[in-house]
Scaffold this motif. Structure first.
Motif, PDB file in Angstrom:
ATOM      1  N   ALA A 102       0.457  -1.431  -0.345  1.00 33.95           N
ATOM      2  CA  ALA A 102       0.079  -0.414  -0.036  1.00 33.95           C
ATOM      3  C   ALA A 102       0.625   1.535  -0.271  1.00 33.95           C
ATOM      4  CB  ALA A 102      -0.909   0.307   1.214  1.00 33.95           C
ATOM      5  N   PRO A 103       0.890   2.560  -0.846  1.00 39.46           N
ATOM      6  CA  PRO A 103       1.574   3.492  -1.123  1.00 39.46           C
ATOM      7  C   PRO A 103       0.642   4.288   0.397  1.00 39.46           C
ATOM      8  CG  PRO A 103      -0.629   3.699  -2.044  1.00 39.46           C
ATOM      9  CD  PRO A 103      -0.721   2.405  -1.877  1.00 39.46           C
ATOM     10  N   LEU A 104       1.524   5.366   0.614  1.00 41.24           N
ATOM     11  CA  LEU A 104       2.039   6.459   1.991  1.00 41.24           C
ATOM     12  C   LEU A 104       0.539   7.133   1.714  1.00 41.24           C
ATOM     13  CD1 LEU A 104       5.642   7.366   2.702  1.00 41.24           C
ATOM     14  CD2 LEU A 104       4.114   5.837   4.322  1.00 41.24           C
ATOM     15  N   LEU A 105       0.090   7.467   2.693  1.00 38.16           N
ATOM     16  CA  LEU A 105      -0.919   8.358   2.764  1.00 38.16           C
ATOM     17  C   LEU A 105      -0.261  10.161   1.926  1.00 38.16           C
ATOM     18  CD1 LEU A 105      -2.998   7.826   5.300  1.00 38.16           C
ATOM     19  CD2 LEU A 105      -4.074   7.582   3.160  1.00 38.16           C
ATOM     20  N   GLN A 106      -0.941  10.628   0.791  1.00 37.91           N
ATOM     21  CA  GLN A 106      -0.321  12.226   0.478  1.00 37.91           C
ATOM     22  C   GLN A 106       0.071  12.875   2.032  1.00 37.91           C
ATOM     23  OE1 GLN A 106       0.282  12.609  -2.663  1.00 37.91           O
ATOM     24  NE2 GLN A 106       1.889  14.081  -1.573  1.00 37.91           N
ATOM     25  N   GLU A 107      -0.389  12.980   3.155  1.00 34.17           N
ATOM     26  CA  GLU A 107      -0.353  13.871   4.436  1.00 34.17           C
ATOM     27  C   GLU A 107       0.643  13.355   4.465  1.00 34.17           C
ATOM     28  OE1 GLU A 107      -3.784  12.016   4.247  1.00 34.17           O
ATOM     29  OE2 GLU A 107      -4.401  13.096   3.055  1.00 34.17           O
ATOM     30  N   GLU A 108       1.142  11.743   4.637  1.00 36.18           N
ATOM     31  CA  GLU A 108       2.113  11.734   5.822  1.00 36.18           C
ATOM     32  C   GLU A 108       3.734  12.017   4.288  1.00 36.18           C
ATOM     33  OE1 GLU A 108       0.842   7.282   7.307  1.00 36.18           O
ATOM     34  OE2 GLU A 108       1.238   7.156   4.926  1.00 36.18           O
ATOM     35  N   ILE A 109       3.566  11.425   3.704  1.00 32.60           N
ATOM     36  CA  ILE A 109       4.690  11.630   2.852  1.00 32.60           C
ATOM     37  C   ILE A 109       5.066  13.265   2.264  1.00 32.60           C
ATOM     38  CG2 ILE A 109       3.350  11.636   0.304  1.00 32.60           C
ATOM     39  CD1 ILE A 109       7.585  10.957   1.236  1.00 32.60           C
ATOM     40  N   ASN A 110       3.567  14.119   2.794  1.00 30.25           N
ATOM     41  CA  ASN A 110       3.949  15.448   2.637  1.00 30.25           C
ATOM     42  C   ASN A 110       4.479  16.100   4.074  1.00 30.25           C
ATOM     43  OD1 ASN A 110       2.848  15.903   0.392  1.00 30.25           O
ATOM     44  ND2 ASN A 110       0.655  16.522   1.056  1.00 30.25           N
ATOM     45  N   SER A 111       4.461  15.713   4.633  1.00 29.33           N
ATOM     46  CA  SER A 111       4.882  15.956   6.291  1.00 29.33           C
ATOM     47  C   SER A 111       6.526  15.298   6.407  1.00 29.33           C
ATOM     48  CB  SER A 111       4.387  15.007   7.578  1.00 29.33           C
ATOM     49  OG  SER A 111       5.011  15.405   8.485  1.00 29.33           O
ATOM     50  N   ILE A 112       6.665  14.314   6.090  1.00 23.46           N
ATOM     51  CA  ILE A 112       7.531  14.045   5.635  1.00 23.46           C
ATOM     52  C   ILE A 112       8.990  14.388   4.995  1.00 23.46           C
ATOM     53  CG2 ILE A 112       9.896  12.028   5.405  1.00 23.46           C
ATOM     54  CD1 ILE A 112       7.028  10.121   5.678  1.00 23.46           C
ATOM     55  N   LEU A 113       8.929  15.147   3.621  1.00 18.59           N
ATOM     56  CA  LEU A 113       9.440  15.660   2.733  1.00 18.59           C
ATOM     57  C   LEU A 113       9.514  17.408   3.776  1.00 18.59           C
ATOM     58  CD1 LEU A 113       8.059  14.622  -0.779  1.00 18.59           C
ATOM     59  CD2 LEU A 113      10.359  13.909   0.337  1.00 18.59           C
ATOM     60  N   ARG A 114       8.450  17.772   4.254  1.00 18.25           N
ATOM     61  CA  ARG A 114       8.611  19.416   4.179  1.00 18.25           C
ATOM     62  C   ARG A 114       9.604  18.881   5.622  1.00 18.25           C
ATOM     63  NH1 ARG A 114       2.891  20.211   4.874  1.00 18.25           N
ATOM     64  NH2 ARG A 114       2.841  20.941   2.899  1.00 18.25           N
ATOM     65  N   SER A 115       9.421  18.635   5.963  1.00 22.22           N
ATOM     66  CA  SER A 115      10.594  18.308   7.288  1.00 22.22           C
ATOM     67  C   SER A 115      12.184  17.681   6.675  1.00 22.22           C
ATOM     68  CB  SER A 115      10.369  16.867   8.191  1.00 22.22           C
ATOM     69  OG  SER A 115      10.911  15.529   7.563  1.00 22.22           O
ATOM     70  N   LEU A 116      12.374  17.658   5.516  1.00 24.88           N
ATOM     71  CA  LEU A 116      13.977  17.028   4.675  1.00 24.88           C
ATOM     72  C   LEU A 116      13.734  18.504   4.248  1.00 24.88           C
ATOM     73  CD1 LEU A 116      13.408  13.949   3.769  1.00 24.88           C
ATOM     74  CD2 LEU A 116      14.164  14.142   5.974  1.00 24.88           C
ATOM     75  N   GLY A 117      12.801  19.530   3.723  1.00 27.42           N
ATOM     76  CA  GLY A 117      13.569  20.449   3.394  1.00 27.42           C
ATOM     77  C   GLY A 117      13.012  20.568   2.167  1.00 27.42           C
ATOM     78  N   MET A 118      11.924  19.541   1.369  1.00 25.60           N
ATOM     79  CA  MET A 118      12.349  18.789  -0.383  1.00 25.60           C
ATOM     80  C   MET A 118      11.031  18.909  -0.468  1.00 25.60           C
ATOM     81  SD  MET A 118      13.579  15.634  -0.193  1.00 25.60           S
ATOM     82  CE  MET A 118      13.618  14.930  -1.905  1.00 25.60           C
ATOM     83  N   SER A 119      10.475  19.084  -1.685  1.00 31.65           N
ATOM     84  CA  SER A 119       9.055  19.337  -2.727  1.00 31.65           C
ATOM     85  C   SER A 119       8.381  18.409  -2.418  1.00 31.65           C
ATOM     86  CB  SER A 119       9.375  20.383  -3.841  1.00 31.65           C
ATOM     87  OG  SER A 119       8.352  19.736  -4.869  1.00 31.65           O
ATOM     88  N   THR A 120       6.975  18.738  -2.043  1.00 28.79           N
ATOM     89  CA  THR A 120       6.307  17.196  -1.943  1.00 28.79           C
ATOM     90  C   THR A 120       5.683  16.676  -2.777  1.00 28.79           C
ATOM     91  OG1 THR A 120       4.589  19.213  -1.334  1.00 28.79           O
ATOM     92  CG2 THR A 120       5.387  18.394   1.097  1.00 28.79           C
TER      93      THR A 120
END
Length: 181
Positions: A102-120
């Protein structure tokens, strides 16, 4: 379940092999012609400054040791290429026996990438200095402004917004604006 939609998945790897797995997936995707199905591979890391013996030293810590994130379209071929990459022990969210994860939920990946300073999300924004854009995210959401500077390398732009009768300049990520048709 083949999905022709880009989604983020979590891979389980041997701890300490995350960067090697990332490099292996990227080279396998290229050499096996999977560039249209396997997009980004990310090893979440954060940098901390430690002071030891009076000297500052930057230490990079894995945010999720033993895990790698991969943005891909889940097809039988792309799943096979990633799953059989040396160092990958499996997909998180897969129940084994050849089942797709199952893929990650969009909210989960947005949170992770934002914390890394990357584009979501990868943004194909085509703007030039002088164009008018609509701000869709952030403190100025709903306002329009004129582009004064574009930095395609960092995916940032400077926009002048008219607020309270005065021009206000703000720096925004590409993902925070939309072209005005």
């Amino acid at each position: 379940m083949e999905s022709f939609e880009k989604s983020w998945y979590v891979l389980h790897t041997y701890s300490g092999y995350e960067n090697r797995v990332k490099a292996n997936i990227e080279s396998r995707a290229q050499s096996m012609g999977m560039g249209d199905f396997i997009f980004r591979v990310v090893v979440p890391e954060e940098t901390e400054v430690e002071v030891k013996n009076g000297k500052e030293k930057e230490i990079v810590h894995k945010t999720f040791p033993g895990y790698v994130l991969v943005e891909m379209m889940m097809t039988d071929e792309s799943w096979y290429v990633v799953r059989n990459t040396p160092g990958v022990t499996g997909f998180v969210g897969s129940h084994g026996a050849g089942s797709k994860p199952a893929p990650l939920l969009q909210e989960e990946i947005n949170s992770i990438l934002r914390s890394l300073g990357m584009s979501t999300r990868s943004v194909d924004l085509e703007v030039q200095v002088g164009d008018t854009v609509k701000i869709i995210e952030g403190a100025f959401a709903g306002l329009e402004g004129h582009v004064t500077e574009v930095d395609t390398e960092k995916e940032k732009l400077k926009v002048n917004i008219n607020m309270f009768g005065r021009e206000t300049s703000t720096e925004l990520d590409f993902e925070q604006v939309d072209n005005i048709d």
